[in-house]
Design an enzyme around this catalytic site. Structure first.
Site, PDB file in Angstrom:
ATOM      1  N   LEU A 142       5.208   1.348  -1.040  1.00  0.00           N
ATOM      2  CA  LEU A 142       4.154   0.557  -0.399  1.00  0.00           C
ATOM      3  C   LEU A 142       3.872  -0.729  -1.174  1.00  0.00           C
ATOM      4  O   LEU A 142       2.723  -1.116  -1.387  1.00  0.00           O
ATOM      5  CB  LEU A 142       2.862   1.380  -0.251  1.00  0.00           C
ATOM      6  CG  LEU A 142       2.951   2.621   0.636  1.00  0.00           C
ATOM      7  CD1 LEU A 142       1.620   3.358   0.657  1.00  0.00           C
ATOM      8  CD2 LEU A 142       3.376   2.260   2.039  1.00  0.00           C
ATOM      9  N   CYS A 143       4.947  -1.383  -1.627  1.00  0.00           N
ATOM     10  CA  CYS A 143       4.789  -2.639  -2.370  1.00  0.00           C
ATOM     11  C   CYS A 143       5.767  -3.692  -1.828  1.00  0.00           C
ATOM     12  O   CYS A 143       6.332  -4.474  -2.604  1.00  0.00           O
ATOM     13  CB  CYS A 143       4.986  -2.420  -3.863  1.00  0.00           C
ATOM     14  SG  CYS A 143       6.474  -1.526  -4.324  1.00  0.00           S
ATOM     15  N   GLY A 144       5.957  -3.690  -0.527  1.00  0.00           N
ATOM     16  CA  GLY A 144       6.801  -4.711   0.083  1.00  0.00           C
ATOM     17  C   GLY A 144       8.258  -4.571  -0.328  1.00  0.00           C
ATOM     18  O   GLY A 144       8.804  -3.471  -0.412  1.00  0.00           O
ATOM     19  N   SER A 331       2.905  -7.640  -5.379  1.00  0.00           N
ATOM     20  CA  SER A 331       3.621  -7.348  -4.134  1.00  0.00           C
ATOM     21  C   SER A 331       2.874  -6.319  -3.294  1.00  0.00           C
ATOM     22  O   SER A 331       2.806  -6.444  -2.067  1.00  0.00           O
ATOM     23  CB  SER A 331       5.028  -6.845  -4.465  1.00  0.00           C
ATOM     24  OG  SER A 331       5.743  -6.567  -3.293  1.00  0.00           O
TER      25      SER A 331
END
Length: 377
Positions: A142-144, A331
Site C-alpha cells: 500500500l505504498c504505490g 509514497s
C-alpha cells in the site's frame, strides 16, 4: 400492490402484464405523451454523464457503505504516514552530511595510502567473479510503486550480471523483497527483516555480513540497491557501491570488462592528476581544490583505515535504510491521498446513481397507482 385488490372485480386475473411500468399500454387508458420540440428541449441543460452501474438500489447502498469505510481507512493511513514522514525526513537530512564527509575523508586517506604503498584488504581491487547485492524494500505494501521500482531495478541488475557471466549473492532487506524473489525462484542467501524505524543496530547486522563476505573473498564487490529520497513527491531507485573503494571503472571481471552499474551513485567519481575528485550530485557538491592535504599519520595508515571502514559501512547502510524508509512513507502518503480522492469521487457517483434509481422507482409506483385509479373510472 393495494390497487390490485380493488381491480379484482373489474379486470379478471389481474397480473403485472396489465401494468407494464415501461409503457403502460395495456387495457388501462394510456396517458398522452407531450411531444417537445428540439428548440424547447435545448433550454434544459443535459444531465452529466454517469458511470455504468448495473445494480439494484440495495446493492448500490451496500457499495456506498463499503466505499465510505474504505475512505476512512485510507484517510487514516494517509495521516499516519504524514506524521511519520517528517521524522524520517529529518533523519535523512541530518545524516547526510556525516556520511558524505566520512566518504570524502576515506578517499583522502586511501589516496595517501596508495602513495605510500600501503595495502588494505577492504580497498583491494581484484578481478570480480561474484557480486553481493543488498536490496532494500519495504515490509508492507500500500505504498504505490515504491516496492515495484526498486525490485525491478534489482532484477535488471541481476540480468546484467548474468549477461556478464558473473555470479551474485543476494541479501534481501524487507518482507516484500523476500516474497518477490521467492515467487520468481531467485535464491536469497540472507533475509533481514526491517524494523519500524531504521537504527544503527539493524545496519550493523548487515554491515557484519558484508564485512565477512568481502574479507573472506566470497564476493569481490558489494552493491547496495535502495530508493533515494528526493522529496515528498519524488524518489529514485539507485545503486550504491560499498566495496571496494575505487575510482570509476576500476572494478573489472577476469576478462577485463568493467562491471560497474550504469548510473552508479558511488561511482560518480573521476580521477584528475592521479587524485580522486567527487562529482556525485548536487547534494555532495564539488570538492574544493586543496581539500586533500598531506596527512601526517601518527599510527599506521592501514590501522586507521581498518578502524574507519566498519564505521563507513555502518553509516552508508544506515543512510540507505533511512532514505528507503522516508521514500516508503512519502509514497504511502501519496498513494493513500490518491485512494481517498478516488473514494470520494466514487462515492459521489454511486450516490447520484442511487438517488436516480430511487427517484425512478418512486415515480414508477406513483404512475402505476394513478393508472389503477384511471382504470376504476
Amino acid at each position: 400492490m393495494a390497487y390490485l385488490s380493488l381491480l379484482a372485480g373489474i379486470i379478471p386475473n389481474p397480473s403485472l402484464r396489465y401494468f407494464n411500468s415501461i409503457s403502460f399500454q395495456s387495457q388501462l387508458n394510456p396517458f398522452p405523451v407531450i411531444e417537445t420540440s428540439p428548440s424547447s428541449r435545448s433550454h434544459f441543460p443535459p444531465f452529466p454523464p454517469l458511470p455504468f452501474i448495473q445494480s439494484g438500489i440495495r446493492e448500490i447502498r451496500e457499495r456506498i457503505e463499503t466505499v465510505k469505510n474504505t475512505q476512512k481507512v485510507t484517510e487514516a493511513m494517509k495521516l499516519v504516514a504524514a506524521a511519520k514522514v517528517r521524522r524520517a525526513q529529518e533523519a535523512v537530512v541530518n545524516g547526510r552530511p556525516f556520511a558524505v564527509s566520512l566518504v570524502e575523508t576515506l578517499f583522502d586517506i586511501n589516496d595517501q595510502c596508495q602513495l605510500d604503498d600501503v595495502e588494505t584488504p577492504l580497498t583491494a581491487v581484484r578481478p570480480v567473479k561474484r557480486v553481493a547485492l543488498i536490496v532494500i524494500a519495504a515490509d508492507r505494501g500500500l505504498c504505490g510503486g515504491f516496492n515495484n521500482a526498486i525490485l525491478k531495478k534489482a532484477e535488471s541488475r541481476i540480468s546484467e550480471l548474468r549477461n556478464l557471466g558473473l555470479d551474485y549473492t543476494l541479501i534481501s532487506v524487507g518482507k516484500k523483497g523476500n516474497s518477490y524473489f521467492q515467487r520468481r525462484d531467485v535464491n536469497v542467501d540472507r533475509f533481514v527483516e526491517g524494523e519500524s524505524f531504521p537504527t544503527s543496530k539493524e545496519a550493523q547486522v548487515i554491515a557484519d555480513d558484508v564485512f565477512s563476505l568481502f574479507l573472506s573473498e566470497e564476493v569481490d564487490k558489494v552493491e547496495l540497491l535502495y530508493t533515494k529520497f528526493v522529496s515528498l513527491i519524488k524518489s529514485d531507485p539507485v545503486i550504491h557501491t560499498l566495496l571496494p573503494l575505487s575510482a570509476k571503472g576500476a572494478a573489472r571481471d577476469v576478462n577485463g570488462y568493467s562491471v560497474d552499474a550504469i548510473k552508479d551513485e558511488m561511482f560518480r567519481l573521476s580521477t584528475k592528476d592521479g587524485k580522486l575528485i567527487v562529482e556525485r550530485d548536487q547534494m555532495m557538491g564539488c570538492r574544493k581544490k586543496g581539500l586533500s592535504p598531506n596527512y601526517q599519520f601518527e599510527q599506521d595508515p592501514a590501522q586507521i583505515l581498518d578502524a574507519l571502514m566498519p564505521l563507513y559501512l555502518n553509516s552508508q547502510i544506515l543512510r540507505a535504510l533511512q532514505e528507503s524508509y522516508a521514500s516508503e512513507l512519502a509514497s504511502r502518503m501519496n498513494a493513500m491521498s490518491n485512494a481517498t480522492d478516488n473514494a470520494v469521487e466514487l462515492r459521489k457517483s454511486l450516490s447520484t446513481a442511487y438517488n436516480r434509481q430511487r427517484q425512478a422507482k418512486i415515480t414508477g409506483e406513483i404512475l402505476e397507482i394513478v393508472a389503477g385509479a384511471e382504470a376504476l373510472m
